[in-house]
Design a protein around this motif. Structure first.
Motif, mmCIF file in Angstrom:
data_model
loop_
_atom_site.group_PDB
_atom_site.id
_atom_site.type_symbol
_atom_site.label_atom_id
_atom_site.label_comp_id
_atom_site.label_asym_id
_atom_site.label_seq_id
_atom_site.Cartn_x
_atom_site.Cartn_y
_atom_site.Cartn_z
ATOM 1 N N ALA A 46 0.833 -1.203 0.000
ATOM 2 C CA ALA A 46 0.000 0.000 0.000
ATOM 3 C C ALA A 46 0.869 1.255 0.000
ATOM 4 O O ALA A 46 0.612 2.198 -0.755
ATOM 5 N N LEU A 47 1.907 1.257 0.818
ATOM 6 C CA LEU A 47 2.807 2.404 0.878
ATOM 7 C C LEU A 47 3.517 2.617 -0.464
ATOM 8 O O LEU A 47 3.611 3.746 -0.958
ATOM 9 N N VAL A 48 3.997 1.529 -1.062
ATOM 10 C CA VAL A 48 4.676 1.626 -2.358
ATOM 11 C C VAL A 48 3.730 2.201 -3.402
ATOM 12 O O VAL A 48 4.088 3.110 -4.153
ATOM 13 N N TYR A 49 2.508 1.698 -3.465
ATOM 14 C CA TYR A 49 1.562 2.176 -4.476
ATOM 15 C C TYR A 49 1.109 3.615 -4.207
ATOM 16 O O TYR A 49 0.867 4.368 -5.141
ATOM 17 N N VAL A 50 1.025 4.016 -2.958
ATOM 18 C CA VAL A 50 0.691 5.412 -2.651
ATOM 19 C C VAL A 50 1.829 6.327 -3.113
ATOM 20 O O VAL A 50 1.596 7.353 -3.761
ATOM 21 N N VAL A 51 3.064 5.950 -2.807
ATOM 22 C CA VAL A 51 4.220 6.754 -3.228
ATOM 23 C C VAL A 51 4.297 6.813 -4.753
ATOM 24 O O VAL A 51 4.477 7.882 -5.343
ATOM 25 N N LEU A 52 4.145 5.674 -5.408
ATOM 26 C CA LEU A 52 4.197 5.644 -6.871
ATOM 27 C C LEU A 52 3.013 6.378 -7.496
ATOM 28 O O LEU A 52 3.139 6.955 -8.572
ATOM 29 N N GLY A 53 1.893 6.367 -6.813
ATOM 30 C CA GLY A 53 0.721 7.078 -7.307
ATOM 31 C C GLY A 53 0.865 8.583 -7.226
ATOM 32 O O GLY A 53 0.218 9.322 -7.976
ATOM 33 N N ILE A 54 1.724 9.049 -6.339
ATOM 34 C CA ILE A 54 1.963 10.489 -6.205
ATOM 35 C C ILE A 54 3.191 10.927 -7.010
ATOM 36 O O ILE A 54 3.228 12.041 -7.538
ATOM 37 N N ALA A 55 4.160 10.046 -7.162
ATOM 38 C CA ALA A 55 5.441 10.409 -7.782
ATOM 39 C C ALA A 55 5.317 10.846 -9.231
ATOM 40 O O ALA A 55 6.111 11.664 -9.699
#
Length: 76
Positions: A46-55
Motif C-alpha cells: 500500500a505504501l509503495v503504491y501510494v508513493v508511486l501514485g503520487i510520484a
C-alpha cells in the motif's frame, strides 16, 4: 492584436499529449513491477503504491509551466 484576442499556442495540445504519454509510460512501468511488489507485505504494498501514485505528478510542474509560458524554469 486587439485587447482580448488570444493567439493559439501549439504548446497546450503538445503538453496535453505529453501528459497522457507520461501517464501511459508510468502505468506500464509500475505494472511491470507488480510481481515483485506483490510479494511484499500488504501494508508495504500500500505504501509503495501510494508513493508511486503520487510520484508521477512531480514532472508535471515544469511541463505545465512550459505549456503556459514556453519556459521550463522560473526566471532568475
Amino acid at each position: 492584436m486587439a485587447r482580448g484576442d488570444v493567439k493559439a499556442s501549439w504548446r497546450k495540445p503538445a503538453g496535453a499529449l505529453a501528459i497522457l504519454l507520461l501517464i501511459l509510460v508510468w502505468v506500464v512501468l509500475v505494472a511491470s513491477f507488480s510481481g515483485p511488489i506483490g510479494t511484499l507485505p500488504v501494508l508495504v504494498q500500500a505504501l509503495v503504491y501510494v508513493v508511486l501514485g503520487i510520484a508521477w505528478i512531480l514532472p508535471l510542474k515544469p511541463l505545465l509551466r512550459w505549456m503556459e509560458t514556453g519556459q521550463w524554469r522560473l526566471p532568475n
